[in-house]
Design an enzyme around this catalytic site. Structure first.
Site, short mmCIF file in Angstrom:
data_model
loop_
_atom_site.label_atom_id
_atom_site.label_comp_id
_atom_site.label_asym_id
_atom_site.label_seq_id
_atom_site.Cartn_x
_atom_site.Cartn_y
_atom_site.Cartn_z
N LYS A 211 -43.22 99.77 6.65
CA LYS A 211 -44.44 99.04 6.25
C LYS A 211 -44.18 98.22 4.99
O LYS A 211 -44.58 97.04 4.92
CB LYS A 211 -45.57 100.04 6.01
CG LYS A 211 -46.87 99.40 5.53
CD LYS A 211 -47.41 98.38 6.53
CE LYS A 211 -48.65 97.67 6.02
NZ LYS A 211 -49.83 98.54 5.91
N CYS A 269 -19.91 78.18 3.18
CA CYS A 269 -21.19 77.47 3.28
C CYS A 269 -22.31 78.10 2.46
O CYS A 269 -22.91 77.42 1.62
CB CYS A 269 -21.63 77.40 4.74
SG CYS A 269 -20.53 76.44 5.79
N LYS A 325 -15.80 87.10 7.55
CA LYS A 325 -16.31 87.74 8.76
C LYS A 325 -15.20 87.77 9.81
O LYS A 325 -14.20 87.04 9.70
CB LYS A 325 -17.54 87.03 9.31
CG LYS A 325 -17.30 85.62 9.82
CD LYS A 325 -18.59 85.04 10.40
CE LYS A 325 -18.36 83.63 10.95
NZ LYS A 325 -19.60 83.08 11.55
N ARG A 332 -12.35 81.77 1.79
CA ARG A 332 -13.08 81.17 0.67
C ARG A 332 -14.36 81.95 0.37
O ARG A 332 -15.19 82.14 1.22
CB ARG A 332 -13.42 79.71 0.97
CG ARG A 332 -12.21 78.80 0.98
CD ARG A 332 -12.56 77.41 1.47
NE ARG A 332 -12.91 77.41 2.91
CZ ARG A 332 -13.34 76.34 3.57
NH1 ARG A 332 -13.48 75.18 2.93
NH2 ARG A 332 -13.62 76.41 4.84
#
Length: 450
Positions: A211, A269, A325, A332
């Site tokens: 909640k 990015c 990832k 970078r």
């Protein structure tokens, strides 16, 4: 059909009582305000909510809905208590619980005088831990004994918006019950047989925090849209059109993407573009409090991970996943690169396994970045999982590169899964979980009830 007492005839209580009655349950509303009790018994809603007056009039006339100020009577005539009293903020932002404590104590006293199986269900918004500690203690003191299976204390957060509460009641995002078992939750789930949504059962701490997380996310969305609107105006763009197009992306933006607690973000990015917007805002004297706090918040996750490593007391570390990832060799601004840089600076011996990263194939800015930050990377990279396991006393699973091997079964020492353990209770974080199950383990809601 159930016999239900609804404590608190405010927005949540009145709507809940009227809708439960409409669905065939026998409902008695309870409030210390005699005027509210009289209004309900006269078929009038004590609060202003679209459609509620008509519904309450119908339900009182049907004989399924009535109200009282007598807690003992309400408990005698019901099997379930839904508590929807206020928990407003104090001046310092803490949650006020004395009204809720009084209601729970009164219910416990009534049950002590007339023992029977009963469900005490907190629908009020309450911080995780208060139900399990303070409210349980209050109920047990009033009962004069520890809780047993005959008296169940659980929670059932509501997702109602003022102005559209009746619609929201029947079409919520889901019905959520926090209880110790599916069996304990089932009578509450049964109350909502007419509600068109999925029903979920989880533990009460998780249910309570859901909640708060939902409301915080709504506040974040409003603030994000407002800050982008401010930037758009300063740049001569149309903020409404920007956000309209942002919302058209249901693959990444308005979706479940990125909505799993894990490790810090990185890459070429996100950090760069956040810095660019923040720098522009500074130049234009725009105050973007939320956007400017994102990178510091991200850095804090890295610091928490480093503390977890330091707290193990081990100095030989194995890292699984170095790029920001899985599936790329882009190093970078990878948080793992910063982690390795910090650990080696502290004197740790680090080895790294990431089949995506091959030094001979790094080019351009990617290569220059790693030359600056980890000039000795070649000495740290290993090609075989066995080499990493032989070296490490503590193993860090950082990206989904880890999914291709059962590190927990193979490793003799501590395994920290940074994709999940930063959001997992200590006991669960120390348990060994197959690396391929990390995403599921990070959100351990017990079950969905169709």
């Amino acid at each position: 059909m159930k016999q239900v007492a609804v404590f608190g005839m405010g927005y949540v209580g009145c709507v809940t009582a009227a809708c439960l009655s409409q669905d065939g349950h026998s409902v008695i509303g309870v409030d210390i305000d005699a005027d509210k009790v009289a209004e309900v018994n006269a078929g009038k809603a004590p609060i202003s909510e679209r459609g509620l007056d008509e519904l309450m009039q119908q339900q009182v006339a049907s004989g399924r809905l009535r109200a009282t100020g007598d807690t003992a009577q309400a408990v005698r005539e019901s099997d379930i208590a839904l508590i929807a009293v206020g928990t407003p903020s104090t001046e310092d932002g803490a949650v006020t619980v004395h009204i809720l404590e009084k209601v729970i104590a009164d219910i416990g006293t009534a049950l002590r005088a007339s023992p029977k199986p009963y469900h005490v269900v907190v629908r009020s918004t309450l911080l995780p831990g208060l139900l399990e500690t303070r409210m349980r203690e209050v109920l047990e003191q009033a009962l004069g004994r520890p809780l047993r299976s005959d008296v169940v204390l659980c929670n059932n957060p509501e997702f109602l918006r003022e102005g559209s509460a009746l619609k929201d009641y029947y079409h919520p995002p889901y019905v959520l019950v926090g209880a110790e078992s599916d069996a304990a939750a089932q009578p509450i789930i049964d109350l909502y047989h007419a509600v068109d949504s999925k029903k979920f059962v989880t533990d009460s701490r998780t249910a309570a925090l859901v909640k708060y997380a939902c409301n915080a996310f709504h506040a974040v969305k409003v603030t994000f849209a407002n800050e982008i609107g401010s930037v758009a105006k300063a740049m001569g763009a149309d903020g409404h059109e920007v956000m309209k197009l942002v919302c058209e992306d249901s693959k990444l933006n308005i979706s479940t993407a990125y909505m799993r607690p894990g490790f810090a973000f990185g890459g070429s990015c996100l950090p760069k573009d956040l810095r660019a917007i923040s720098r522009f805002a500074e130049h234009e004297a725009l105050r973007l409090n939320m956007l400017s706090s994102v990178l510091p918040s991200n850095e804090s996750h890295l610091k928490r991970a480093l503390k977890m490593v330091r707290d193990t007391g081990q100095k030989k570390v194995g890292l699984v996943g170095l790029s920001f990832k899985n599936g790329t060799d882009d190093l970078r601004e990878s948080p793992m690169v910063e982690m390795v840089e910090t650990l080696t600076g502290w004197g740790y011996s680090v080895k790294i396994y990431d089949p995506n990263v091959m030094l001979g194939r790094l080019r351009g800015r990617n290569l220059s970045y790693i030359d600056r930050t980890l000039p000795h990377l070649a000495q740290m990279l290993v090609e075989e999982t066995g080499t990493l396991l032989d070296h490490a006393d503590v193993l860090l699973l950082c990206t989904d590169v880890a999914n291709d091997f059962d590190w927990n079964a193979a490793h003799h020492g501590r395994v920290l899964d940074l994709r999940a353990d930063l959001a997992r209770p200590l006991a669960a974080a120390s348990a060994k979980i197959n690396s391929g199950e990390a995403a599921d383990a990070a959100s351990a809601a017990r079950v969905a009830v169709a």
